[in-house]
Design a protein around this motif. Sequence first.
Motif, mmCIF file in Angstrom:
data_model
loop_
_atom_site.group_PDB
_atom_site.id
_atom_site.type_symbol
_atom_site.label_atom_id
_atom_site.label_comp_id
_atom_site.label_asym_id
_atom_site.label_seq_id
_atom_site.Cartn_x
_atom_site.Cartn_y
_atom_site.Cartn_z
ATOM 1 N N PRO A 42 64.979 26.408 7.032
ATOM 2 C CA PRO A 42 64.454 26.768 5.702
ATOM 3 C C PRO A 42 63.215 25.971 5.308
ATOM 4 O O PRO A 42 62.330 26.492 4.626
ATOM 5 C CB PRO A 42 65.631 26.453 4.762
ATOM 6 N N LEU A 43 63.139 24.713 5.744
ATOM 7 C CA LEU A 43 61.967 23.903 5.413
ATOM 8 C C LEU A 43 60.726 24.431 6.114
ATOM 9 O O LEU A 43 59.639 24.499 5.519
ATOM 10 C CB LEU A 43 62.214 22.442 5.792
ATOM 11 N N PHE A 44 60.868 24.821 7.376
ATOM 12 C CA PHE A 44 59.720 25.365 8.093
ATOM 13 C C PHE A 44 59.347 26.752 7.563
ATOM 14 O O PHE A 44 58.177 27.139 7.616
ATOM 15 C CB PHE A 44 60.012 25.419 9.587
ATOM 16 N N PRO A 78 66.180 38.063 7.608
ATOM 17 C CA PRO A 78 67.055 37.596 8.685
ATOM 18 C C PRO A 78 66.974 36.097 8.903
ATOM 19 O O PRO A 78 65.907 35.521 8.806
ATOM 20 C CB PRO A 78 66.539 38.367 9.909
ATOM 21 N N VAL A 79 68.092 35.487 9.174
ATOM 22 C CA VAL A 79 68.137 34.070 9.504
ATOM 23 C C VAL A 79 68.773 33.939 10.883
ATOM 24 O O VAL A 79 69.859 34.404 11.093
ATOM 25 C CB VAL A 79 68.973 33.286 8.476
ATOM 26 N N LEU A 108 59.494 35.695 17.622
ATOM 27 C CA LEU A 108 59.586 34.466 16.832
ATOM 28 C C LEU A 108 61.014 34.188 16.377
ATOM 29 O O LEU A 108 61.444 33.032 16.308
ATOM 30 C CB LEU A 108 58.668 34.562 15.607
ATOM 31 N N GLY A 109 61.758 35.244 16.043
ATOM 32 C CA GLY A 109 63.086 35.054 15.477
ATOM 33 C C GLY A 109 64.216 35.021 16.483
ATOM 34 O O GLY A 109 65.298 34.521 16.177
ATOM 35 N N TYR A 167 61.439 30.140 13.873
ATOM 36 C CA TYR A 167 62.287 30.780 12.866
ATOM 37 C C TYR A 167 61.581 30.829 11.509
ATOM 38 O O TYR A 167 61.607 31.846 10.809
ATOM 39 C CB TYR A 167 63.604 30.021 12.717
ATOM 40 N N GLY A 168 60.995 29.706 11.135
ATOM 41 C CA GLY A 168 60.298 29.638 9.849
ATOM 42 C C GLY A 168 59.135 30.607 9.777
ATOM 43 O O GLY A 168 58.930 31.279 8.757
ATOM 44 N N LEU A 169 58.347 30.678 10.862
ATOM 45 C CA LEU A 169 57.236 31.633 10.907
ATOM 46 C C LEU A 169 57.734 33.063 10.784
ATOM 47 O O LEU A 169 57.120 33.898 10.105
ATOM 48 C CB LEU A 169 56.452 31.459 12.212
ATOM 49 N N ASN A 170 58.872 33.347 11.442
ATOM 50 C CA ASN A 170 59.421 34.699 11.395
ATOM 51 C C ASN A 170 59.871 35.070 9.989
ATOM 52 O O ASN A 170 59.617 36.181 9.521
ATOM 53 C CB ASN A 170 60.603 34.814 12.360
ATOM 54 N N ILE A 171 60.526 34.144 9.299
ATOM 55 C CA ILE A 171 60.980 34.422 7.933
ATOM 56 C C ILE A 171 59.790 34.704 7.022
ATOM 57 O O ILE A 171 59.801 35.640 6.218
ATOM 58 C CB ILE A 171 61.820 33.247 7.400
#
Length: 326
Positions: free
Chosen positions: A127-129, A323-324, A98-99, A185-189
Amino acid sequence: MRINEIDAEKGSNHLPLYFLKYILVNHRLINVLIFILLALTWGSSFILMKIGLQSFSSNQVASMRLLAAGISLLPFFFYFIRKTPRGKLPVIILSGLLGNGIPAYLFCLAETQIDSSLAGILNSLTPLFALLSGIVLFKAPMVKKQLIGICVGLIGVVGLFAVKGIQTNEYWYYSFFVIAACICYGLNIALVHHYLKGYSSLQLGSIALFFMAIFALPILLFSDIKAAFQTGATPWESLGASAVLGIMGTGVASVLFYQLIKRAGGMMASMVTYALPVVAIGWGFVAGESISWLQVVCMGIILSGVYLANNAAKKAPVVEDTPVKS
């Protein structure tokens, strides 16, 4: 001359040594320098993808990126893999998909049709997701200002499509690949926030990227990479860009982000989100991409939405080591 005597001779030939001493003792300045280097590294990823695509296919560039990133973090992988419970490996691999894994291919596919600067602007939606993923999947609480921030950010996206999307259908279609990557990315965060809290970004990144490199290797081998070297306009330049993309844009950037969180905290590290599209637009100008002032306005609207959402979440529990990516 001893280093403590340099202060009295700022105007002498020892000025470079004085400046070096000032940097070493000024922790805040070091944090700023790390922040700038991280923003430049991640923000340059989008133009590096574009250069890689001059000679290679999107799958090849993405695979080379993941391979280079995995190899660059191998020393950390061998260190951390022994300290990681085996039961956590499936979750870490999912986090890697995902990331890093899926977004790498989506971004490269998108940039076969859209400008690198636009990809950088849309990347600021991450960040919004992440916020939406926490709310929808993990029932995280949401305040009114967060919802307003999300809506403002989405208005900025609609504005981007309206500015240029009406000119070509490909713009609409391939832009959604970037949005899909941001959703990943959002799902991973959110995943890391809820299931991998006790692990550092460097630990998760080195292990995840090792497995992503393993997944990417057969894709690259079966993509007829030799033909690309024979027919590509600038194959070695594209190869170099893809390697730098993986080593710097993914590998080294992960280390820098980890250091910035440790030194300055998660709040300053999260501010990198606002710098990435600015760097991406700067490289777009250098590369001769068409960037209108309306696109810049839409970027400002998106970043305003991100700011509103993040500012509203300040009182919520903060994970200091998430992580971002780009």
